[in-house]
Write a protein that holds these residues in place. Sequence first.
Motif, PDB file in Angstrom:
ATOM      1  N   MET A   1      24.489 -33.064  32.142  1.00  0.00           N
ATOM      2  CA  MET A   1      24.607 -34.126  31.320  1.00  0.00           C
ATOM      3  C   MET A   1      24.615 -33.951  29.795  1.00  0.00           C
ATOM      4  O   MET A   1      23.498 -33.036  29.472  1.00  0.00           O
ATOM      5  CB  MET A   1      23.215 -34.892  31.564  1.00  0.00           C
ATOM      6  N   VAL A   2      25.545 -34.133  29.050  1.00  0.00           N
ATOM      7  CA  VAL A   2      25.691 -34.032  27.592  1.00  0.00           C
ATOM      8  C   VAL A   2      25.390 -35.386  26.806  1.00  0.00           C
ATOM      9  O   VAL A   2      25.633 -36.176  27.517  1.00  0.00           O
ATOM     10  CB  VAL A   2      26.783 -33.422  27.112  1.00  0.00           C
ATOM     11  N   SER A   3      24.856 -35.309  25.643  1.00  0.00           N
ATOM     12  CA  SER A   3      24.642 -36.344  25.038  1.00  0.00           C
ATOM     13  C   SER A   3      25.767 -36.517  23.831  1.00  0.00           C
ATOM     14  O   SER A   3      26.082 -35.739  23.219  1.00  0.00           O
ATOM     15  CB  SER A   3      23.085 -36.773  24.370  1.00  0.00           C
ATOM     16  N   LEU A   4      26.115 -37.651  23.536  1.00  0.00           N
ATOM     17  CA  LEU A   4      27.166 -38.055  22.468  1.00  0.00           C
ATOM     18  C   LEU A   4      26.734 -39.339  21.797  1.00  0.00           C
ATOM     19  O   LEU A   4      26.213 -40.172  22.201  1.00  0.00           O
ATOM     20  CB  LEU A   4      28.353 -38.543  23.312  1.00  0.00           C
ATOM     21  N   LYS A   5      26.710 -38.956  20.423  1.00  0.00           N
ATOM     22  CA  LYS A   5      26.320 -40.231  19.619  1.00  0.00           C
ATOM     23  C   LYS A   5      27.519 -40.358  18.598  1.00  0.00           C
ATOM     24  O   LYS A   5      28.509 -39.479  18.143  1.00  0.00           O
ATOM     25  CB  LYS A   5      25.458 -39.792  18.335  1.00  0.00           C
ATOM     26  N   ILE A   6      28.217 -41.864  18.582  1.00  0.00           N
ATOM     27  CA  ILE A   6      29.467 -42.205  18.022  1.00  0.00           C
ATOM     28  C   ILE A   6      28.897 -42.644  16.674  1.00  0.00           C
ATOM     29  O   ILE A   6      27.976 -43.677  16.773  1.00  0.00           O
ATOM     30  CB  ILE A   6      30.281 -42.975  18.869  1.00  0.00           C
ATOM     31  N   SER A  85      21.328 -38.487  13.752  1.00  0.00           N
ATOM     32  CA  SER A  85      22.010 -37.914  15.137  1.00  0.00           C
ATOM     33  C   SER A  85      21.083 -36.708  15.709  1.00  0.00           C
ATOM     34  O   SER A  85      21.048 -35.795  14.750  1.00  0.00           O
ATOM     35  CB  SER A  85      23.508 -37.558  14.990  1.00  0.00           C
ATOM     36  N   THR A  86      20.785 -36.615  16.855  1.00  0.00           N
ATOM     37  CA  THR A  86      20.022 -35.498  17.547  1.00  0.00           C
ATOM     38  C   THR A  86      20.865 -35.177  18.769  1.00  0.00           C
ATOM     39  O   THR A  86      20.234 -34.261  19.588  1.00  0.00           O
ATOM     40  CB  THR A  86      18.572 -35.837  17.756  1.00  0.00           C
ATOM     41  N   GLU A  87      22.006 -35.572  19.026  1.00  0.00           N
ATOM     42  CA  GLU A  87      22.745 -35.352  20.321  1.00  0.00           C
ATOM     43  C   GLU A  87      23.406 -34.145  20.305  1.00  0.00           C
ATOM     44  O   GLU A  87      23.315 -33.585  19.148  1.00  0.00           O
ATOM     45  CB  GLU A  87      23.576 -36.537  20.538  1.00  0.00           C
ATOM     46  N   ASP A  88      23.894 -33.688  21.335  1.00  0.00           N
ATOM     47  CA  ASP A  88      24.759 -32.565  21.798  1.00  0.00           C
ATOM     48  C   ASP A  88      25.815 -32.613  20.791  1.00  0.00           C
ATOM     49  O   ASP A  88      26.527 -31.621  20.232  1.00  0.00           O
ATOM     50  CB  ASP A  88      25.001 -32.027  23.046  1.00  0.00           C
ATOM     51  N   TYR A  89      26.725 -33.669  21.057  1.00  0.00           N
ATOM     52  CA  TYR A  89      27.828 -33.861  20.274  1.00  0.00           C
ATOM     53  C   TYR A  89      27.705 -35.336  19.154  1.00  0.00           C
ATOM     54  O   TYR A  89      27.073 -36.214  19.718  1.00  0.00           O
ATOM     55  CB  TYR A  89      29.025 -34.077  21.055  1.00  0.00           C
ATOM     56  N   VAL A  90      28.419 -35.119  18.209  1.00  0.00           N
ATOM     57  CA  VAL A  90      28.737 -36.326  17.354  1.00  0.00           C
ATOM     58  C   VAL A  90      29.975 -36.513  17.139  1.00  0.00           C
ATOM     59  O   VAL A  90      30.788 -35.645  16.939  1.00  0.00           O
ATOM     60  CB  VAL A  90      27.775 -35.921  15.902  1.00  0.00           C
ATOM     61  N   LEU A  91      30.480 -37.758  17.221  1.00  0.00           N
ATOM     62  CA  LEU A  91      31.911 -38.328  17.180  1.00  0.00           C
ATOM     63  C   LEU A  91      31.838 -39.214  15.890  1.00  0.00           C
ATOM     64  O   LEU A  91      30.952 -40.336  15.757  1.00  0.00           O
ATOM     65  CB  LEU A  91      32.397 -39.395  18.396  1.00  0.00           C
ATOM     66  N   TYR A 115      35.243 -25.242  21.624  1.00  0.00           N
ATOM     67  CA  TYR A 115      35.560 -25.755  20.158  1.00  0.00           C
ATOM     68  C   TYR A 115      34.680 -26.401  19.439  1.00  0.00           C
ATOM     69  O   TYR A 115      33.728 -27.230  20.093  1.00  0.00           O
ATOM     70  CB  TYR A 115      36.840 -26.617  20.250  1.00  0.00           C
ATOM     71  N   ASP A 116      34.216 -25.977  18.516  1.00  0.00           N
ATOM     72  CA  ASP A 116      33.062 -26.522  17.562  1.00  0.00           C
ATOM     73  C   ASP A 116      33.519 -27.916  17.097  1.00  0.00           C
ATOM     74  O   ASP A 116      32.661 -28.698  16.710  1.00  0.00           O
ATOM     75  CB  ASP A 116      32.561 -25.599  16.707  1.00  0.00           C
ATOM     76  N   ILE A 117      34.424 -27.955  16.582  1.00  0.00           N
ATOM     77  CA  ILE A 117      35.005 -29.213  15.992  1.00  0.00           C
ATOM     78  C   ILE A 117      36.314 -29.525  16.556  1.00  0.00           C
ATOM     79  O   ILE A 117      37.299 -28.703  16.630  1.00  0.00           O
ATOM     80  CB  ILE A 117      35.411 -29.027  14.386  1.00  0.00           C
ATOM     81  N   VAL A 118      36.572 -30.839  16.937  1.00  0.00           N
ATOM     82  CA  VAL A 118      37.822 -31.366  17.492  1.00  0.00           C
ATOM     83  C   VAL A 118      38.265 -32.387  16.659  1.00  0.00           C
ATOM     84  O   VAL A 118      37.712 -33.465  16.669  1.00  0.00           O
ATOM     85  CB  VAL A 118      37.699 -31.915  18.921  1.00  0.00           C
ATOM     86  N   SER A 119      39.196 -32.201  15.780  1.00  0.00           N
ATOM     87  CA  SER A 119      39.716 -33.006  14.740  1.00  0.00           C
ATOM     88  C   SER A 119      41.143 -33.652  15.254  1.00  0.00           C
ATOM     89  O   SER A 119      41.870 -33.282  15.962  1.00  0.00           O
ATOM     90  CB  SER A 119      40.135 -32.480  13.538  1.00  0.00           C
ATOM     91  N   THR A 120      41.549 -34.903  14.569  1.00  0.00           N
ATOM     92  CA  THR A 120      42.450 -35.480  14.806  1.00  0.00           C
ATOM     93  C   THR A 120      43.526 -35.675  13.549  1.00  0.00           C
ATOM     94  O   THR A 120      42.796 -35.749  12.516  1.00  0.00           O
ATOM     95  CB  THR A 120      42.420 -37.023  15.252  1.00  0.00           C
ATOM     96  N   ARG A 121      44.779 -35.795  13.887  1.00  0.00           N
ATOM     97  CA  ARG A 121      45.527 -35.903  12.677  1.00  0.00           C
ATOM     98  C   ARG A 121      46.767 -36.877  13.146  1.00  0.00           C
ATOM     99  O   ARG A 121      47.206 -36.885  14.183  1.00  0.00           O
ATOM    100  CB  ARG A 121      46.082 -34.851  11.925  1.00  0.00           C
ATOM    101  N   ARG A 122      47.346 -37.800  12.323  1.00  0.00           N
ATOM    102  CA  ARG A 122      48.322 -38.575  12.426  1.00  0.00           C
ATOM    103  C   ARG A 122      49.714 -38.075  12.263  1.00  0.00           C
ATOM    104  O   ARG A 122      49.701 -37.417  11.090  1.00  0.00           O
ATOM    105  CB  ARG A 122      48.419 -39.898  11.456  1.00  0.00           C
ATOM    106  N   LEU A 160      34.994 -35.067  16.442  1.00  0.00           N
ATOM    107  CA  LEU A 160      34.172 -34.711  17.417  1.00  0.00           C
ATOM    108  C   LEU A 160      33.435 -33.287  17.087  1.00  0.00           C
ATOM    109  O   LEU A 160      34.144 -32.403  16.772  1.00  0.00           O
ATOM    110  CB  LEU A 160      34.256 -34.773  18.846  1.00  0.00           C
ATOM    111  N   ILE A 161      32.167 -33.458  16.830  1.00  0.00           N
ATOM    112  CA  ILE A 161      31.413 -31.963  16.460  1.00  0.00           C
ATOM    113  C   ILE A 161      30.368 -31.685  17.054  1.00  0.00           C
ATOM    114  O   ILE A 161      29.539 -32.559  17.480  1.00  0.00           O
ATOM    115  CB  ILE A 161      31.050 -31.938  14.727  1.00  0.00           C
ATOM    116  N   THR A 162      29.857 -30.277  17.178  1.00  0.00           N
ATOM    117  CA  THR A 162      28.830 -30.031  17.847  1.00  0.00           C
ATOM    118  C   THR A 162      27.522 -30.096  17.079  1.00  0.00           C
ATOM    119  O   THR A 162      27.670 -30.283  15.677  1.00  0.00           O
ATOM    120  CB  THR A 162      28.938 -28.560  18.556  1.00  0.00           C
ATOM    121  N   ALA A 163      26.207 -30.104  17.593  1.00  0.00           N
ATOM    122  CA  ALA A 163      25.092 -30.444  16.586  1.00  0.00           C
ATOM    123  C   ALA A 163      25.117 -29.274  15.813  1.00  0.00           C
ATOM    124  O   ALA A 163      24.342 -29.359  14.451  1.00  0.00           O
ATOM    125  CB  ALA A 163      23.948 -30.471  17.575  1.00  0.00           C
ATOM    126  N   GLU A 164      25.587 -28.167  15.934  1.00  0.00           N
ATOM    127  CA  GLU A 164      25.368 -26.950  15.148  1.00  0.00           C
ATOM    128  C   GLU A 164      26.085 -27.446  13.773  1.00  0.00           C
ATOM    129  O   GLU A 164      25.729 -26.881  12.669  1.00  0.00           O
ATOM    130  CB  GLU A 164      25.801 -25.706  15.826  1.00  0.00           C
TER     131      GLU A 164
END
Length: 311
Positions: A1-6, A85-91, A115-122, A160-164
Amino acid sequence: MVSLKIIVPCYDEEKTLDIFYNEISTALNNLNNIHWSVLFINDGSKDNTLQIIKNLSINYENIEYLSFSRNFGKESAIYAGLENSTEDYVLIMDADLQDPPHLIPEMLKNASMGYDIVSTRRVSRKGEPIVRSFFARVFNKLINLLSDVEIVDGARDYKLITAEVKDSVLGLKEYNRFSKGIFQWIGFKNKWIEYENIERSAGETSWSFWSLFKYSISGIISFTTAPLHVSTIIGILFAIISFILIVIIVIKTLLFGDPVDGWPSTISIILFVGGIQLFAIGILGQYISKIYLEVKNRPHYIIKEKNIDNK
Ligand code: UDP
Ligand code: MG
């Protein structure tokens, strides 16, 4: 189970929030092994945004909110979100659905692949005013030319980024924040996901041309000191040229006397050099004003209301 904060910065988003929550629920609820929650940051909205967030938080238990005492800007809202935020991932995501929720599963997949950072581009800017697209491109070219960080064209704050990574970003405590630069500057393993531009679901953009202009200048100033060197170089260049001219004029006067002409050229040179001096002083002023704000060391935001108490 991973936790995600948006994290969702909201400024005058009363029309979009209900649709927003529905859409992300649809995108996330059929994913297994994920525990997600949303943190809305009400950035001093003048409309009913806060009330709508409160209603949502009554109906759904995975909703948290912070409400600022006034409008502090999107960058401050993002900062507040990260700090809480204290979750595993932050979006990080806009409220207006211009950041398509259907990308979330793909982003999570890439994160789980290391991947530590998943970024998006238009890849397109269709639907956006032409003038705005044009200046956005000019700004990108300029900042890439002048600074060490590379700003990718069409890059969004949607990532999307990791807690690190989150901790590293919070380690950059500067008051003048420019996220696009900060996320590049910290490094880490980055994956880009591309998509076509989507128009706002409802409401209006809160960025005027002037506010974007100021934000762009502030972005450049935050990530490069090159303009300071430019003025030094121009200054040196003009000193050399004028020295040579003075020598020529002295010799010419000694040889041929001093007929009174050349008044217009003198005036134009004075004006030109004066202009350049003002330009250089203006650049200095920009940096000093930033330093002034940094040394004051004010908080990035002030919270008036919230339904969480970790900070
Ligand atoms: N936003 C904010 N504070 C502001 C301006 C905007 O929190 O002072 C939020 C806004 O609610 C939205 C996101 O930042 O969730 C992006 O704003 P907008 O859609 O107006 O910008 P655009 O997509 O046109 O760049
Ligand atoms: Mg938008």
